[in-house]
Design an enzyme around this catalytic site. Structure first.
Site, short mmCIF file in Angstrom:
data_model
loop_
_atom_site.label_atom_id
_atom_site.label_comp_id
_atom_site.label_asym_id
_atom_site.label_seq_id
_atom_site.Cartn_x
_atom_site.Cartn_y
_atom_site.Cartn_z
N GLU A 166 0.79 -1.24 0.00
CA GLU A 166 0.00 0.00 0.00
C GLU A 166 0.82 1.29 0.00
O GLU A 166 0.86 2.02 1.00
CB GLU A 166 -0.94 0.00 1.21
N GLU A 354 -5.54 -8.73 1.20
CA GLU A 354 -6.02 -8.43 2.56
C GLU A 354 -7.51 -8.13 2.51
O GLU A 354 -7.98 -7.37 1.66
CB GLU A 354 -5.36 -7.17 3.14
C1 BGC Z 1 -2.42 -2.73 6.13
C2 BGC Z 1 -2.28 -3.50 7.42
C3 BGC Z 1 -3.33 -3.03 8.40
C4 BGC Z 1 -4.70 -3.31 7.83
C5 BGC Z 1 -5.85 -2.90 8.72
C6 BGC Z 1 -3.84 -2.48 5.71
O1 BGC Z 1 -3.96 -1.13 5.36
O2 BGC Z 1 -1.68 -3.33 5.12
O3 BGC Z 1 -0.99 -3.36 7.89
O4 BGC Z 1 -3.18 -3.59 9.66
O5 BGC Z 1 -4.86 -2.64 6.61
O6 BGC Z 1 -5.85 -1.54 8.94
#
Ligand code: BGC
Length: 446
Positions: A166, A354
């Site tokens: 990101e 994610e």
């Molecule tokens: C990031 C993580 C973070 C997650 C939740 C993403 O933006 O890669 O490091 O913990 O979102 O906020």
């Protein structure tokens, strides 16, 4: 919905990041990172917490991987802490840090878990920040050295690589808003940092490909479905500006489309940092693009916000269902993100690297009944499937996160894990959502 619906070659996994779980911040020769430094400043992190110990994954990874294996999770995304390997960011190597990642990778393979490694998940060596960090163009050389070392040393066993995590978040929050490490503010920091990150994202890909054949090379982006607050023209154009900035700034130069300055004029100063030939250097043909998508954002026009002329109307202000990050639960957003991304030509494959939700998980009689997380994951997976059925080439889904961890400026309050961590005792407890995911992966309903 069953696992079978997604097809044989779909990659199921869980994600983590070094700083958020490892702890051991000064052990075995590790150098400090910008996060180790940032958390020392008063008032930057909720309750002034830090990740000096966190989930102590550095010392407990064997047990954690055994748990992952018992949960039937076939893919594990984690990041390498640059300053564990190069304590000064460049030059001298810390063999004990290298050894840690060798053991981590070997244990994954022993348990039949495929490692997916992110090369940069925000923890820049502090020594490099002292020389300007991402604002210094020399970062391209530092990064090349680090990436090439990782591929030479770990690439014999690891096929799946992600260059950056990101870039919009770590340059925006770290070099413009100052709410993440290194805590710098102002556009004069953001623009060079962003341009150098965009160059490194492509350069990292080139280094991986030139070091070894057969690598699966990707990089990851935060991607949020954005909608205007109303049909008023002002709200529509504010939402479009935010969308351009947060969703397009880094992917478009990578794809050869250049920075989207036409749709957001205030981004134009970034071009001041371009040197001859940079437009070519910004491009790289990734094997996959990682999307990290959590929520929908509603944007309203605002006269008082400089440059952006826009503000977020939060989920609680709108009185809609939300997680304890105050992020709206809106499963269709992941579908819209996948559909929209798939409209770019030249994207070989998309992977959800994610997706997940944070709730305040209470332990009752040794159990964590996080039904809301299970529902969140299930609904989002369904939307991924919907996109896939409509022909989007999406090849994986990684839950954020495997275990509870340090959520940056928010500290330990948000819990994202499938596995609960008791930070006082370091006890691990698989949550209801973790058991559900395990059963899902076995292809049986829970
Ligand atoms: C990031 C993580 C973070 C997650 C939740 C993403 O933006 O890669 O490091 O913990 O979102 O906020």
């Amino acid at each position: 919905m069953t696992k079978r619906d997604f097809g044989e070659n779909f990659n199921w996994g869980v994600s983590t990041a070094a700083y958020q779980i490892e702890g051991a911040y000064m052990d075995d020769g590790k150098g400090l990172s910008i996060w180790d430094q940032f958390v020392r400043k008063k008032g930057k992190i909720l309750n002034n917490e830090n990740a000096n110990i966190s989930a102590d994954f550095y010392n407990r990874f064997e047990g954690d991987l055994a748990l992952m294996k018992a949960m039937g999770i076939p893919n594990f995304r984690f990041s390498i802490s640059w300053s564990r390997i190069f304590p000064e960011g460049t030059g001298k190597i810390n063999s004990r840090g290298v050894d840690f990642y060798n053991r981590l990778i070997d244990t994954c393979l022993e348990y039949n878990i495929q490692p997916w490694i992110t090369l940069y998940h925000w923890d820049l060596p502090l020594a490099l920040e002292k020389q300007g960090g991402w604002t210094n163009r020399a970062i391209i050389l530092w990064f090349e050295e680090y990436v090439s070392f990782c591929i030479r040393n770990f690439g014999d066993r690891v096929r799946n690589w992600m260059v950056l995590n990101e870039p919009m978040v770590f340059t925006g929050a770290g070099y413009f808003l100052g709410v993440h490490a290194p805590g710098r503010k102002r556009l004069s920091n953001f623009f060079p940092a962003a341009h150098h990150a965009a160059l490194c994202q492509a350069e990292g890909g080139r280094v991986i490909r030139s070091e070894r054949n057969g690598m699966n090379v990707g990089t990851t982006f935060s991607y949020t479905h954005i909608e205007p607050y109303s049909k008023r023209l002002k709200d529509i154009s504010s939402a479009a500006r935010i969308d351009t900035l947060v969703n397009r700034t880094f992917i478009e130069p990578l794809l050869g489309l250049g920075y989207p300055t036409k749709d957001f004029k205030s981004l134009s100063p970034i071009e001041k940092y371009m040197k001859e030939g940079d437009d070519k250097k910004l491009q790289f043909d990734m094997d996959f693009i990682g999307l990290q998508s959590y929520t929908r954002e509603i944007i309203k026009h605002s006269y008082i916000t400089p440059i952006l002329k826009a503000k977020l109307v939060t989920a609680s202000q709108r009185n809609v269902e939300h997680t304890n990050m105050n992020w709206e639960v809106y499963p269709e957003s992941i579908y819209h993100c996948l559909k929209r991304m798939s409209q770019y030509p030249n994207i070989a494959r998309l992977i959800i690297t994610e997706n997940g939700a944070s709730y305040s998980d209470l332990e009752v009689n040794g159990e964590i009944r996080d039904e809301t997380r299970k529902a969140y994951l299930e609904k989002h997976m369904n939307q991924v499937l919907r996109a896939k059925k409509e022909g989007v080439n999406v090849g994986g889904y990684f839950v954020w996160s495997f275990i509870d961890n340090f959520e940056w400026a928010e500290g330990y309050r948000p819990r994202f894990g499938l596995v609960h961590i008791d930070y006082l005792t370091q006890k691990r407890t698989i949550k209801y959502s973790g058991k559900w995911f395990k059963n899902f992966l076995k292809n049986s309903p829970y």
